[in-house]
Design a protein around this motif. Structure first.
Motif, PDB file in Angstrom:
ATOM      1  N   SER A 506       0.806  -1.224   0.000  1.00 38.74           N
ATOM      2  CA  SER A 506       0.000   0.000   0.000  1.00 38.74           C
ATOM      3  C   SER A 506       0.841   1.276   0.000  1.00 38.74           C
ATOM      4  N   TRP A 507       2.003   1.236   0.631  1.00 40.48           N
ATOM      5  CA  TRP A 507       2.806   2.463   0.753  1.00 40.48           C
ATOM      6  C   TRP A 507       4.067   2.445  -0.109  1.00 40.48           C
ATOM      7  N   SER A 508       4.757   1.303  -0.189  1.00 36.95           N
ATOM      8  CA  SER A 508       5.984   1.266  -0.986  1.00 36.95           C
ATOM      9  C   SER A 508       5.662   1.114  -2.470  1.00 36.95           C
ATOM     10  N   TYR A 509       4.955   0.066  -2.837  1.00 37.20           N
ATOM     11  CA  TYR A 509       4.555  -0.096  -4.232  1.00 37.20           C
ATOM     12  C   TYR A 509       3.535   0.977  -4.619  1.00 37.20           C
ATOM     13  N   GLY A 510       2.609   1.260  -3.712  1.00 37.66           N
ATOM     14  CA  GLY A 510       1.623   2.303  -3.962  1.00 37.66           C
ATOM     15  C   GLY A 510       0.235   1.743  -4.184  1.00 37.66           C
ATOM     16  N   VAL A 511      -0.706   2.135  -3.340  1.00 38.42           N
ATOM     17  CA  VAL A 511      -2.054   1.589  -3.440  1.00 38.42           C
ATOM     18  C   VAL A 511      -2.737   2.035  -4.735  1.00 38.42           C
ATOM     19  N   ASN A 512      -2.448   3.237  -5.210  1.00 42.68           N
ATOM     20  CA  ASN A 512      -3.043   3.699  -6.473  1.00 42.68           C
ATOM     21  C   ASN A 512      -2.522   2.889  -7.658  1.00 42.68           C
ATOM     22  N   ARG A 513      -1.242   2.595  -7.643  1.00 41.43           N
ATOM     23  CA  ARG A 513      -0.661   1.783  -8.704  1.00 41.43           C
ATOM     24  C   ARG A 513      -1.260   0.371  -8.668  1.00 41.43           C
ATOM     25  N   PHE A 514      -1.466  -0.155  -7.451  1.00 36.41           N
ATOM     26  CA  PHE A 514      -2.057  -1.487  -7.314  1.00 36.41           C
ATOM     27  C   PHE A 514      -3.507  -1.492  -7.822  1.00 36.41           C
ATOM     28  N   TYR A 515      -4.214  -0.385  -7.606  1.00 39.85           N
ATOM     29  CA  TYR A 515      -5.589  -0.284  -8.096  1.00 39.85           C
ATOM     30  C   TYR A 515      -5.620  -0.304  -9.634  1.00 39.85           C
ATOM     31  N   GLU A 516      -4.612   0.282 -10.249  1.00 37.58           N
ATOM     32  CA  GLU A 516      -4.536   0.228 -11.709  1.00 37.58           C
ATOM     33  C   GLU A 516      -4.331  -1.216 -12.181  1.00 37.58           C
ATOM     34  N   ASP A 517      -3.526  -1.954 -11.434  1.00 42.90           N
ATOM     35  CA  ASP A 517      -3.312  -3.365 -11.781  1.00 42.90           C
ATOM     36  C   ASP A 517      -4.601  -4.167 -11.639  1.00 42.90           C
ATOM     37  N   LEU A 518      -5.364  -3.880 -10.589  1.00 43.89           N
ATOM     38  CA  LEU A 518      -6.633  -4.568 -10.380  1.00 43.89           C
ATOM     39  C   LEU A 518      -7.616  -4.232 -11.509  1.00 43.89           C
ATOM     40  N   ARG A 519      -7.623  -2.988 -11.906  1.00 46.54           N
ATOM     41  CA  ARG A 519      -8.508  -2.575 -13.004  1.00 46.54           C
ATOM     42  C   ARG A 519      -8.116  -3.287 -14.300  1.00 46.54           C
ATOM     43  N   ASP A 520      -6.819  -3.480 -14.504  1.00 43.94           N
ATOM     44  CA  ASP A 520      -6.361  -4.169 -15.701  1.00 43.94           C
ATOM     45  C   ASP A 520      -6.827  -5.617 -15.711  1.00 43.94           C
ATOM     46  N   MET A 521      -6.950  -6.228 -14.530  1.00 47.18           N
ATOM     47  CA  MET A 521      -7.423  -7.603 -14.444  1.00 47.18           C
ATOM     48  C   MET A 521      -8.936  -7.699 -14.534  1.00 47.18           C
ATOM     49  N   PHE A 522      -9.641  -6.840 -13.771  1.00 48.18           N
ATOM     50  CA  PHE A 522     -11.092  -6.974 -13.635  1.00 48.18           C
ATOM     51  C   PHE A 522     -11.883  -6.140 -14.655  1.00 48.18           C
ATOM     52  N   GLY A 523     -11.259  -5.071 -15.176  1.00 48.21           N
ATOM     53  CA  GLY A 523     -11.980  -4.169 -16.058  1.00 48.21           C
ATOM     54  C   GLY A 523     -12.704  -3.063 -15.316  1.00 48.21           C
ATOM     55  N   PHE A 524     -12.530  -2.996 -13.998  1.00 48.29           N
ATOM     56  CA  PHE A 524     -13.146  -1.940 -13.187  1.00 48.29           C
ATOM     57  C   PHE A 524     -12.304  -1.750 -11.928  1.00 48.29           C
ATOM     58  N   TYR A 525     -12.483  -0.596 -11.281  1.00 50.15           N
ATOM     59  CA  TYR A 525     -11.786  -0.328 -10.029  1.00 50.15           C
ATOM     60  C   TYR A 525     -12.591  -0.912  -8.861  1.00 50.15           C
ATOM     61  N   PRO A 526     -11.952  -1.619  -7.961  1.00 50.29           N
ATOM     62  CA  PRO A 526     -12.661  -2.058  -6.749  1.00 50.29           C
ATOM     63  C   PRO A 526     -13.073  -0.864  -5.904  1.00 50.29           C
ATOM     64  N   CYS A 527     -13.919  -1.119  -4.937  1.00 49.05           N
ATOM     65  CA  CYS A 527     -14.422  -0.067  -4.049  1.00 49.05           C
ATOM     66  C   CYS A 527     -13.274   0.670  -3.348  1.00 49.05           C
ATOM     67  N   PHE A 528     -13.449   1.970  -3.159  1.00 47.15           N
ATOM     68  CA  PHE A 528     -12.428   2.798  -2.505  1.00 47.15           C
ATOM     69  C   PHE A 528     -12.155   2.325  -1.073  1.00 47.15           C
ATOM     70  N   PHE A 529     -13.112   1.611  -0.507  1.00 46.91           N
ATOM     71  CA  PHE A 529     -12.990   1.120   0.872  1.00 46.91           C
ATOM     72  C   PHE A 529     -11.712   0.322   1.082  1.00 46.91           C
ATOM     73  N   TRP A 530     -11.322  -0.472   0.061  1.00 43.86           N
ATOM     74  CA  TRP A 530     -10.140  -1.314   0.229  1.00 43.86           C
ATOM     75  C   TRP A 530      -8.872  -0.493   0.364  1.00 43.86           C
ATOM     76  N   LYS A 531      -8.828   0.666  -0.267  1.00 44.44           N
ATOM     77  CA  LYS A 531      -7.665   1.541  -0.096  1.00 44.44           C
ATOM     78  C   LYS A 531      -7.502   1.950   1.366  1.00 44.44           C
ATOM     79  N   ILE A 532      -8.608   2.321   1.978  1.00 44.27           N
ATOM     80  CA  ILE A 532      -8.566   2.740   3.385  1.00 44.27           C
ATOM     81  C   ILE A 532      -8.063   1.596   4.258  1.00 44.27           C
ATOM     82  N   CYS A 533      -8.561   0.396   3.983  1.00 42.86           N
ATOM     83  CA  CYS A 533      -8.151  -0.764   4.789  1.00 42.86           C
ATOM     84  C   CYS A 533      -6.666  -1.052   4.616  1.00 42.86           C
ATOM     85  N   TRP A 534      -6.199  -1.109   3.371  1.00 41.31           N
ATOM     86  CA  TRP A 534      -4.800  -1.458   3.121  1.00 41.31           C
ATOM     87  C   TRP A 534      -3.834  -0.398   3.637  1.00 41.31           C
TER      88      TRP A 534
END
Length: 635
Positions: A506-534
């Protein structure tokens, strides 16, 4: 020069670009060495889901959660339990599955995305090895009990065995205990010869108060003697190792052989096995629940289990127990979830899978509580004890409390067989899935050496683990087991791993960058809630529990036995052997990284990867990292 021990090489095609193929994963992959077999995938989605279910649903759901629930306020415990699930359990479970699926690599290789934290991968692999080594001993005990259940009369149901002592007395046969009669001035004892006399003695001496007292110091139940004198043959302490128990060592060998053949051929074979090991326990749990709720006293046990005591929520230990149970139950931090996710197809919706599997895991814990406490209520009813005096946790529940109750049921061997078969299935898939996580991490890290020799490599590691495990089936083996359980892969060590893993992503690699990776897999961004948790809640919960555990630390004991200092030292070394990899690798990586301060920081914390998002195909694993030299690409 490239590291020959850590990397695969492929010859460059024309124009310096590697030749590309398309794998059965739907990925664009670069041409690989002919002697490195292609990585397998799950045959179908159901197999992946069942493997995940089997991995995270194990002994803790049956023998730890129900005990924690009654101990920490009954139904009120569900408040911290569900809170931890939402803010820590599901987020970490989702993160690990998604990381594995995105990179299609095991628990060590994923740390290419933030190289300085690669020590977390090595730490989780070492911890998984220790866990595999001692967790399987519980399966050996289960097989031992299962084998002794195939008899007309359960051996732990009576005192007529050659291992029973003169102090043996079944707690359900209190009518055999002498009566102590007193009127305040005089006292005498009346022996009992039959149950009929036991019911009439108080009538024969109406002017005296005649009672029977079951003193645990004067009498030992046959269930306890079977556990201590037959199964464990336990010695006085860890200093007295005693002899190797050949029966238990054969049981341990049997479960190692079973686990080996569950994973030796890879996930396509394992995917078939989990149809049995993941589904069968639910059938047995349902059968045991139906039998349990029909027993006298079952309603009292269930009521005791679910009745809320809201005042307990003010105690910090309740929240700590909830967090610990969730994070341990989900099996995060050991690289297992990452490995299971890595065999998915790239565009699989693991987001939905993670949430549903997590909910099923926690629901199974609650369901198992009804199974256990219906029987515990029956035990309390038969023994005329308070339920709080009967309820136990851990091995005490599986090998003492429940067998004691089963021995009183009609056709008791049948119920014993079903119970221990259920435990065996619950433990088996947790064991071999954790083993798969361990082997996947190493095979993916050194594919050119290990992937072709997978079966041999697994056999050698299983043999080494078995030899280490023999120290836990000696007469002093229970004390060795307690050391491993306390120091190697539970408590502070696992929570530290989860904390660093969450911070790294979440902090070194970057949660925003990880969200882009998730979007590339799923075709959509997961809920913002997961960012807060991570970024906040999950690492805060882990760190909070670690600090609480440090400040309230108590050395391990076993039934009043205090371990010597040298034993704690060995336990500490075992625990440090994993978590120490994190700072040691950081130091090592910082030393070998070249360049100025700014450049070194970028190399240490930023992804050592070359890929582009927004295309139909994900980055091939062969670009992690990518270094060109002498016509070869370093993978």
């Amino acid at each position: 020069m490239p590291d020959k021990h850590n990397n695969e090489y492929i010859e460059m095609g024309q124009g310096g670009a590697p030749n590309q193929e398309t794998s059965n994963n739907g990925r664009a992959i670069e041409a690989k060495l002919e002697d490195t077999p292609e990585r397998e995938l799950w045959t179908g989605k159901i197999e992946f889901v069942l493997a995940c279910v089997g991995q995270c649903i194990g002994f803790g759901n049956v023998w730890r959660f129900p005990y924690l629930c009654y101990k920490n306020g009954g139904g009120a415990f569900l408040i911290p339990f569900v809170s931890t699930i939402i803010f820590a359990g599901i987020p970490m479970y989702f993160m690990e599955l998604a990381l594995g699926q995105w990179l299609s690599v095991g628990g060590i290789g994923i740390w290419k995305i933030t190289p300085i934290f690669k020590g977390v991968g090595y730490a989780s692999t070492i911890m998984a090895f220790w866990l595999n080594t001692y967790y399987i001993v519980i399966l050996a005990w289960t097989v031992f009990y299962l084998c002794h259940s195939f008899t007309s009369v359960l051996p732990w149901g009576h005192c007529g065995n050659d291992w029973n002592s003169l102090k043996c007395l079944n707690s359900f046969e209190r009518y055999k205990i002498p009566f102590n009669c007193t009127n305040g001035t005089s006292w005498f004892e009346v022996n009992v010869t039959s149950e009929y006399n036991a019911t009439n003695i108080p009538k024969l001496y109406p002017e005296f108060n005649c009672t029977q007292d079951y003193d645990a110091y004067n009498y030992i139940s046959p269930v306890k003697e079977f556990w201590q004198l037959k199964a464990l043959k336990i010695s006085k302490g860890i200093d007295h190792a005693g002899q190797l128990q050949w029966e238990m060592s054969l049981c341990l060998l049997a479960v190692w052989v079973m686990c080996y053949f569950c994973i030796w051929k890879g996930v396509k074979w394992t995917g078939k096995v989990v149809y049995v090991t993941a589904l069968f326990p639910y059938i047995l749990l349902t059968i045991l629940l139906i039998r349990g709720v029909t027993l006298p006293g079952a309603a009292d046990g269930i009521r005791f289990y679910i009745t809320p005591k809201m005042s307990k929520l003010a105690e910090s230990t309740v929240w700590v127990d909830a967090a610990s149970q969730i994070l341990f139950s989900y099996g995060v931090g050991l690289g297992t979830c990452t490995a299971l996710g890595s065999y998915n197809k790239y565009h699989n919706n693991v987001y939905k899978d993670a949430v549903l599997i997590s909910c099923l895991n926690s629901s199974t814990s609650v369901f198992a509580g009804f199974v256990i406490f219906s029987v515990i209520g029956f035990m309390a009813h038969e023994q005329k004890k308070d339920i709080s005096l009967v309820a136990e946790s851990g091995p005490g529940l599986a090998f003492l409390a429940y067998p004691s109750a089963v021995a009183q049921l009609p056709i008791s061997p049948l119920w014993a067989i079903l119970f221990f078969l259920m435990l065996l299935m619950l433990g088996m898939d947790s064991q071999f899935c954790t083993m798969e996580g361990f082997f996947t991490a190493l095979i993916d890290e050194f594919p050119q050496y290990l992937r072709q020799r997978r079966e041999l490599f697994i056999a050698v590691v299983c043999l080494i683990s078995y030899l280490i495990g023999l120290s836990m089936v000696t007469e002093g083996g229970m004390y060795v087991f307690q050391l491993f359980d306390f120091y190697s892969a539970s408590g502070i060590t696992v929570l530290l791993l989860i904390f660093f893993e969450c911070i790294a992503i979440s902090w070194s690699y970057g949660v925003n960058r990880f969200y882009e990776d998730l979007r590339d897999m799923f075709g959509f961004y997961p809920c913002f809630f997961w960012k807060i948790c991570w970024c906040v809640t999950t690492p805060a919960i882990c760190l909070g529990v670690v600090l609480f555990s440090v400040f309230t630390f108590q050395p391990v004991t076993y039934v009043g036995y205090k371990f010597p200092t040298w034993a704690h030292t060995i336990g500490g070394i075992i625990g440090a052997s994993s978590v120490a990899c994190i700072p040691l690798y950081m130091i090592y990586k910082s030393i070998i990284t070249t360049g100025g301060p700014r450049e070194r920081v970028k190399k240490l914390f930023r992804p050592d990867m070359s890929f582009s998002r927004g295309s139909e195909q994900p980055p091939p694993y062969s670009t992690i990292p990518r270094t060109v030299g002498e016509g070869a690409v370093r993978l």
